[in-house]
Design an enzyme around this catalytic site. Structure first.
Site, PDB file in Angstrom:
ATOM      1  N   ASP A  44       0.046   5.099   0.980  1.00 18.02           N
ATOM      2  CA  ASP A  44      -0.111   6.070   2.061  1.00 18.02           C
ATOM      3  C   ASP A  44      -0.124   5.372   3.415  1.00 18.02           C
ATOM      4  OD1 ASP A  44      -0.335   7.964   0.049  1.00 18.02           O
ATOM      5  OD2 ASP A  44      -2.527   7.928   0.057  1.00 18.02           O
ATOM      6  N   ASP A  98       0.881  -1.153   0.000  1.00 13.20           N
ATOM      7  CA  ASP A  98       0.000   0.000   0.000  1.00 13.20           C
ATOM      8  C   ASP A  98       0.928   1.214   0.000  1.00 13.20           C
ATOM      9  OD1 ASP A  98      -2.381   1.601   0.365  1.00 13.20           O
ATOM     10  OD2 ASP A  98      -1.787   1.802   2.451  1.00 13.20           O
TER      11      ASP A  98
END
Length: 189
Positions: free
Chosen positions: A8, A6
């Site tokens: 952020d 992922d």
């Protein structure tokens, strides 16, 4: 081995606010170096990231591309590379198939990298959505405590990820240390 990250809260700093400019995109200390170490050890890196700020009109794909170019430049300077970035530009209410916890982003990665399956890959995230998407595609879910990770860890006590044990690390660097040590991942639940 394929490692899907992922973005952020895993690679870059994230406090829950939208990152709307390239100047506001800042890597978590040690994350770029961790990615480079994984690459140098022969692992492949891909990114799966929800970016509803595009649908909300907070920034455009040109800004998102600029953030990814910044990340790629920093990573290349350390000797690493991201093989593919899949992102969902949709609003949560759009009913798309790519927004995590759905698996469309992971399927894009699988198709782009021409893999028969994602089984055996690792999905590293800071949210339940990341872990659920990874588990649904037979990836090993790994939680980092950066970004939303501390809150996500608390939620795992009440509700585990169906059919999966989760490994938990302080940050991406600690995960890379564990993986590269050869001792294997420490599965929590």
């Amino acid at each position: 081995m394929l490692i899907i990250l992922d973005r952020d809260g895993v690679i870059n700093e994230y406090d829950g606010s939208y990152i709307c400019t390239v100047d506001d995109w800042h890597p978590i200390p040690g994350s770029i170096e961790a990615m480079a170490r994984l690459c140098k050890a022969g692992h492949r890196i891909a990114i799966a990231t929800n970016q509803s700020g595009i649908a909300r009109g907070f920034y455009g794909t040109d800004i998102l591309d600029g953030m990814h170019e910044k990340m790629s430049r920093l990573l290349a300077a350390e000797g690493g590379q991201v093989e593919f970035i899949a992102y969902c530009p949709h609003h949560p209410d759009d009913g798309c198939s790519c927004r995590k916890p759905l698996t469309g982003l992971l399927e894009q990665i699988q198709n782009h990298l021409q893999l028969d399956t994602l089984e055996g890959a690792i999905m590293v995230g800071d949210s339940r959505k990341d872990l659920e998407a990874g588990a649904a595609e037979n990836c090993q879910p790994v939680l980092v405590r950066t970004g939303n990770g501390k809150d996500t860890k608390r939620s795992l006590k009440d509700r585990a990820i169906p059919g999966a044990s989760v490994a938990i690390y302080d940050n991406l660097s600690a995960f890379a240390d564990a993986l590269l040590s050869g001792s294997g991942l420490e599965l929590v639940n």
